[in-house]
Write an enzyme that holds these catalytic residues in place. Structure first.
Site, short mmCIF file in Angstrom:
data_model
loop_
_atom_site.label_atom_id
_atom_site.label_comp_id
_atom_site.label_asym_id
_atom_site.label_seq_id
_atom_site.Cartn_x
_atom_site.Cartn_y
_atom_site.Cartn_z
N ARG A 185 1.00 -1.25 0.00
CA ARG A 185 0.09 -0.18 -0.14
C ARG A 185 0.89 1.09 -0.02
O ARG A 185 2.04 1.19 0.01
CB ARG A 185 -0.98 -0.13 1.13
N GLY A 186 0.15 2.32 -0.13
CA GLY A 186 0.95 3.76 -0.33
C GLY A 186 0.87 3.70 -1.70
O GLY A 186 1.45 2.98 -2.46
N ALA A 187 0.56 5.20 -2.02
CA ALA A 187 0.26 5.51 -3.50
C ALA A 187 1.66 5.01 -4.36
O ALA A 187 1.56 4.34 -5.52
CB ALA A 187 0.19 6.89 -3.81
N ARG A 236 -7.91 -0.83 -6.46
CA ARG A 236 -7.86 0.54 -5.66
C ARG A 236 -8.22 1.86 -6.52
O ARG A 236 -7.39 2.17 -7.49
CB ARG A 236 -6.78 0.63 -4.63
N GLN A 270 -1.93 2.41 10.05
CA GLN A 270 -0.65 2.60 9.33
C GLN A 270 0.54 3.57 9.86
O GLN A 270 1.46 3.44 9.70
CB GLN A 270 -1.01 3.39 7.92
N ASP A 312 -2.32 10.73 -2.22
CA ASP A 312 -2.78 9.84 -3.05
C ASP A 312 -2.87 10.36 -4.56
O ASP A 312 -2.96 9.57 -5.59
CB ASP A 312 -3.92 8.84 -2.61
N ASN A 372 -5.67 12.37 0.60
CA ASN A 372 -4.81 11.62 1.40
C ASN A 372 -5.45 10.67 2.60
O ASN A 372 -6.63 11.05 2.79
CB ASN A 372 -3.76 12.45 2.19
N LYS A 373 -4.87 9.98 3.35
CA LYS A 373 -5.53 8.97 4.23
C LYS A 373 -6.44 10.02 4.98
O LYS A 373 -6.30 10.93 5.51
CB LYS A 373 -4.49 8.28 5.24
O1 MRU Z 1 -4.31 3.24 2.37
P1 MRU Z 1 -3.09 3.45 2.43
O2 MRU Z 1 -2.33 2.83 3.43
O3 MRU Z 1 -2.64 3.05 0.87
O4 MRU Z 1 -3.08 5.20 2.15
C1 MRU Z 1 -1.70 5.47 2.18
C2 MRU Z 1 -1.79 6.93 2.22
O5 MRU Z 1 -2.77 7.90 2.54
C3 MRU Z 1 -0.34 7.70 2.02
O6 MRU Z 1 -0.34 9.04 2.80
C4 MRU Z 1 -0.27 8.16 0.56
O7 MRU Z 1 -0.41 6.91 -0.20
C5 MRU Z 1 1.07 8.61 0.30
S1 MRU Z 1 2.37 7.49 0.22
C6 MRU Z 1 3.72 8.16 0.02
#
Ligand code: MRU
Length: 359
Positions: free
Chosen positions: A54-56, A97, A204, A245, A255-256
């Site tokens: 996970r993470g963009a 996603r 996270q 994201d 973002n999250k």
């Molecule tokens: O649901 P996730 O864990 O994939 O969410 C991740 C985030 O919101 C991060 O802040 C975002 O992807 C940036 S990662 C460099």
């Protein structure tokens, strides 16, 4: 190929070895470090969908290699069938996603690379795909380093930095986006501390950010999301850096979930609020934040903790995985090319219209 983890303290998020994709299972952290070889395209889709990777930026790189995994057994197909399967498999992976633009961005790049060599036999096109995925992977590491180089000056001695979710090494294949200035400041010996929001519902911040910063020797303090404003009110936070994201053309960004509350609190207390944004996360085709699709996830992520119910059965639940923060709450975007300030729409265009970058 093994990714460079910060200061060798962390396992790599992913690796492409012996024509196979190896992923670190982030749902097992911090208790266990488990790396598995994914066995097919459905497997890659599931790993992304279930947030095991996970993470963009990491999703983007995983999907690029995921497409190689998908096409590997189809190399004996006719050129036409191979090309049509390629489009179908890319579209399947893209559905894992919806919010992080890096996923569709990297798959579009993979398809464009294949298209340029569409007349070649499938074996050769497959090699082109692997080479393109490796390029996206190497670029991701460079984007993180660029963000670090431009953002490190924001971290001054004695500074308190707050971050939300995990935009760290684990969310990328390099030193992270929001954490890149943090790792660089730490490497330069600057004394500062980090507050990591735990980030409900999937934690996270505590499972991943606190884990990776602590392992790298950064002074990190874990707080619950609801403590952030209070910590700010005590003067302990001088700077917020979060990841993203998807950033729309006007600077609204997803973002999250919980990022918006942090941005509002930072504005109230006059704390600079920065977004670490590689150009792979910049979506200039989306005009503003209202056009960003927000992923809604399953109820049990909110009603259960570690498999145990924490809410009455059949309670109504909302579980949007992300929120959108309006651009006027953002002090600046830390990109690999420099820090972008308001007006974001004009400045993004100026900085990224001259080619290069990941756009
Ligand atoms: O649901 P996730 O864990 O994939 O969410 C991740 C985030 O919101 C991060 O802040 C975002 O992807 C940036 S990662 C460099």
């Amino acid at each position: 190929m093994v990714s460079p983890a910060p200061f060798d303290a962390l396992p790599a998020t992913l690796a492409w070895q012996q024509e196979g994709l190896y992923l670190l299972d982030q749902t097992r952290l911090p208790q266990a470090i488990v790396v598995e070889r994914v066995s097919g395209v459905e497997d890659v889709w599931r790993w992304i969908h279930e947030l095991r990777v996970r993470g963009a930026p990491a999703i983007g790189v995983a999907a690029a290699y995921g497409l190689c995994v998908a096409m590997q057994p189809l190399r004996h197909f006719s050129t036409q069938d191979f090309q049509s399967q390629l489009v179908q498999q890319a579209s399947f992976l893209d559905s894992a996603r919806p919010t992080a633009v890096n996923l569709s961005w990297s798959l579009k790049r993979m398809l464009a690379a294949a298209q340029r060599s569409a007349t070649q036999d499938p074996e050769a096109v497959y090699e082109v795909l692997v080479a393109q995925a490796m390029k996206i992977h190497a670029e991701d590491q460079a984007l993180c380093a660029g963000i670090g180089a431009h953002g490190v000056s924001l971290i001054t001695p004695g500074c308190g930095v707050l971050t939300h979710c995990n935009a760290g090494a684990l969310a990328t294949t390099g030193i992270g986006t929001a954490t890149a200035p943090i790792y660089m400041a730490h490497q330069q010996g600057i004394p500062f501390r980090v507050f990591a929001d735990e980030t409900r519902p999937l934690l996270q911040g505590s499972r991943l950010t606190a884990f990776e910063l602590q392992r790298a020797g950064v002074d990190v303090t874990l707080i619950t999301d609801s403590m952030a404003a209070s910590i700010m009110s005590q003067g302990l936070v001088n700077l917020v850096i979060v990841g993203t994201d998807r950033v729309a053309a006007n600077g609204d960004f997803a973002n999250k979930i919980g990022t918006l509350s942090v941005a509002i609190a930072a504005r109230y207390f006059g704390i600079p609020f920065y977004v670490a944004c590689p150009s792979s996360t910049l979506d200039l085709l989306t005009a503003n934040g209202s056009d960003i699709v927000i992923e809604e996830r399953q109820d049990h992520e909110v009603t259960h903790l570690a498999g145990q119910p924490t809410a009455p059965a059949d309670i109504k639940v909302r579980n949007p995985a992300f929120d959108v923060t309006p651009h006027d709450l953002v002090t600046g975007f830390i990109t690999e090319r420099g820090i972008v300030e308001q007006p974001f729409d004009q400045n993004f265009t100026t900085l990224f219209s001259s080619g290069g970058g990941a756009l």
